[in-house]
Design a protein around this motif. Structure first.
Motif, PDB file in Angstrom:
ATOM      1  N   ARG A   6      -6.300   5.689   2.184  1.00 64.27           N
ATOM      2  CA  ARG A   6      -6.634   6.704   3.182  1.00 64.27           C
ATOM      3  C   ARG A   6      -5.571   6.707   4.265  1.00 64.27           C
ATOM      4  NH1 ARG A   6     -10.015  10.550   2.210  1.00 64.27           N
ATOM      5  NH2 ARG A   6      -8.202  10.589   0.885  1.00 64.27           N
ATOM      6  N   LYS A   7      -5.351   7.837   4.860  1.00 58.11           N
ATOM      7  CA  LYS A   7      -4.438   7.952   5.999  1.00 58.11           C
ATOM      8  C   LYS A   7      -5.274   8.118   7.261  1.00 58.11           C
ATOM      9  CE  LYS A   7      -0.809  10.223   3.311  1.00 58.11           C
ATOM     10  NZ  LYS A   7      -0.160  11.500   2.992  1.00 58.11           N
ATOM     11  N   PRO A   8      -4.657   7.923   8.423  1.00 58.64           N
ATOM     12  CA  PRO A   8      -5.410   8.175   9.660  1.00 58.64           C
ATOM     13  C   PRO A   8      -6.049   9.565   9.648  1.00 58.64           C
ATOM     14  CG  PRO A   8      -3.367   7.067  10.167  1.00 58.64           C
ATOM     15  CD  PRO A   8      -3.329   7.364   8.687  1.00 58.64           C
ATOM     16  N   ASP A   9      -7.238   9.621  10.176  1.00 59.63           N
ATOM     17  CA  ASP A   9      -8.055  10.838  10.258  1.00 59.63           C
ATOM     18  C   ASP A   9      -8.707  11.210   8.927  1.00 59.63           C
ATOM     19  OD1 ASP A   9      -7.609  11.160  12.963  1.00 59.63           O
ATOM     20  OD2 ASP A   9      -5.800  12.364  12.635  1.00 59.63           O
ATOM     21  N   GLN A  10      -8.456  10.426   7.888  1.00 61.11           N
ATOM     22  CA  GLN A  10      -9.163  10.673   6.640  1.00 61.11           C
ATOM     23  C   GLN A  10     -10.377   9.759   6.567  1.00 61.11           C
ATOM     24  OE1 GLN A  10      -6.149  10.193   3.552  1.00 61.11           O
ATOM     25  NE2 GLN A  10      -5.727  12.390   3.615  1.00 61.11           N
ATOM     26  N   SER A  11     -11.354  10.172   5.787  1.00 57.82           N
ATOM     27  CA  SER A  11     -12.652   9.486   5.783  1.00 57.82           C
ATOM     28  C   SER A  11     -13.100   9.127   4.386  1.00 57.82           C
ATOM     29  CB  SER A  11     -13.725  10.391   6.420  1.00 57.82           C
ATOM     30  OG  SER A  11     -13.407  10.677   7.754  1.00 57.82           O
ATOM     31  N   THR A  21     -14.287   6.577   8.959  1.00 61.63           N
ATOM     32  CA  THR A  21     -13.042   7.304   9.226  1.00 61.63           C
ATOM     33  C   THR A  21     -11.964   6.342   9.713  1.00 61.63           C
ATOM     34  OG1 THR A  21     -14.360   9.215   9.900  1.00 61.63           O
ATOM     35  CG2 THR A  21     -12.044   9.233  10.525  1.00 61.63           C
ATOM     36  N   VAL A  22     -10.785   6.462   9.161  1.00 60.52           N
ATOM     37  CA  VAL A  22      -9.639   5.699   9.666  1.00 60.52           C
ATOM     38  C   VAL A  22      -9.149   6.426  10.913  1.00 60.52           C
ATOM     39  CG1 VAL A  22      -7.322   4.855   9.177  1.00 60.52           C
ATOM     40  CG2 VAL A  22      -9.027   4.965   7.342  1.00 60.52           C
TER      41      VAL A  22
END
Lengths: 77, 154
Positions: A6-11, A21-22
């Motif tokens: 996952r990347k930031p802002d992905q859940s 959520t990251v």
């Protein structure tokens, strides 16, 4: 174990009612946001294990001297 | 040693008359933290010891019993704040305060410690209970209380 990237802002959605959520990644720290129904307890694993271990320890026979001994120790402290 | 089954309230109340209450059994619907099967307990105090101490004996497993006390006698400022969800879980009506217990453990070194991080809160009217985890409170599962000398353990 299921492994996902996952990347930031992905859940992630767990069971349709829990969202993880990251929020950000900073070096070796990942900041996560958890949205869950109120009846779902969210704990850091080490805290959960601390309390679990304290419960198991308190319930073992060797941790249970007679109440009178404990009362006496409490009175004399 | 003679044991008496006490009411859920008698660790806090000065009354020791346990015979007129039906709330001597405690029910933790979700069990304890990490011990989900530990649901049904009864409070047992020993004659001649202060009512602030009791065994919380499991009704599901005879080998499981925990020594519990009122944490406010260990830390007068101790507080176990309940969320609205906690109050709902306990079925606490407005204005009813829960009973609060903490477990005591004697370690191999003879130290008596209290689990102030994970207090047990109980509805005094129904005996329904829940173990809280006071995250970010700074409380520990091993709050040092006092050291038992060997003679006291034996």
């Amino acid at each position: 174990m299921l492994v996902l990237s996952r990347k930031p802002d992905q859940s992630l959605l767990l069971g349709g009612e829990i969202t993880v959520t990251v929020l950000s990644i900073d070096g070796d720290r990942v900041k996560l946001g958890v949205t869950a129904p109120r009846h779902i307890t969210v704990l850091r694993e080490e805290i959960f294990k601390q309390v679990q271990s304290a419960n198991a320890g308190a319930a073992s026979a060797s941790a249970r001297p007679p109440l009178a001994a404990i009362a006496s120790a409490l009175r004399s402290r | 040693m003679t044991v008496t089954v006490t009411t859920a309230t008698s660790l806090d109340a000065s009354s020791s008359d346990a015979s007129d209450s039906a709330t001597d059994a405690l029910m933790f619907p979700s069990g304890l933290v990490g011990c989900a099967d530990w649901k049904r307990f009864v409070l047992i105090s020993a004659e001649g010891t202060p009512l602030q101490l009791a065994y919380m004996q499991s009704l599901d497993d005879p080998n499981i019993a925990l020594v519990v006390t009122n944490p406010s006698q260990l830390d007068p400022h101790y507080a176990a704040p309940l969320s609205l969800e906690d109050r709902a879980d306990l079925g606490l009506s407005d204005g009813t305060q829960p009973l609060v217990y903490c477990t005591l453990t004697v370690g191999g070194d003879g130290w008596l410690t209290a689990n102030l991080l994970g207090p047990l809160v109980v509805n005094p009217l129904t005996g329904t209970g829940k173990q809280l985890v006071l995250v970010d409170s700074g409380y520990s599962t091993q709050f040092p209380v006092t050291q038992l000398v060997n003679a006291q353990i034996a």
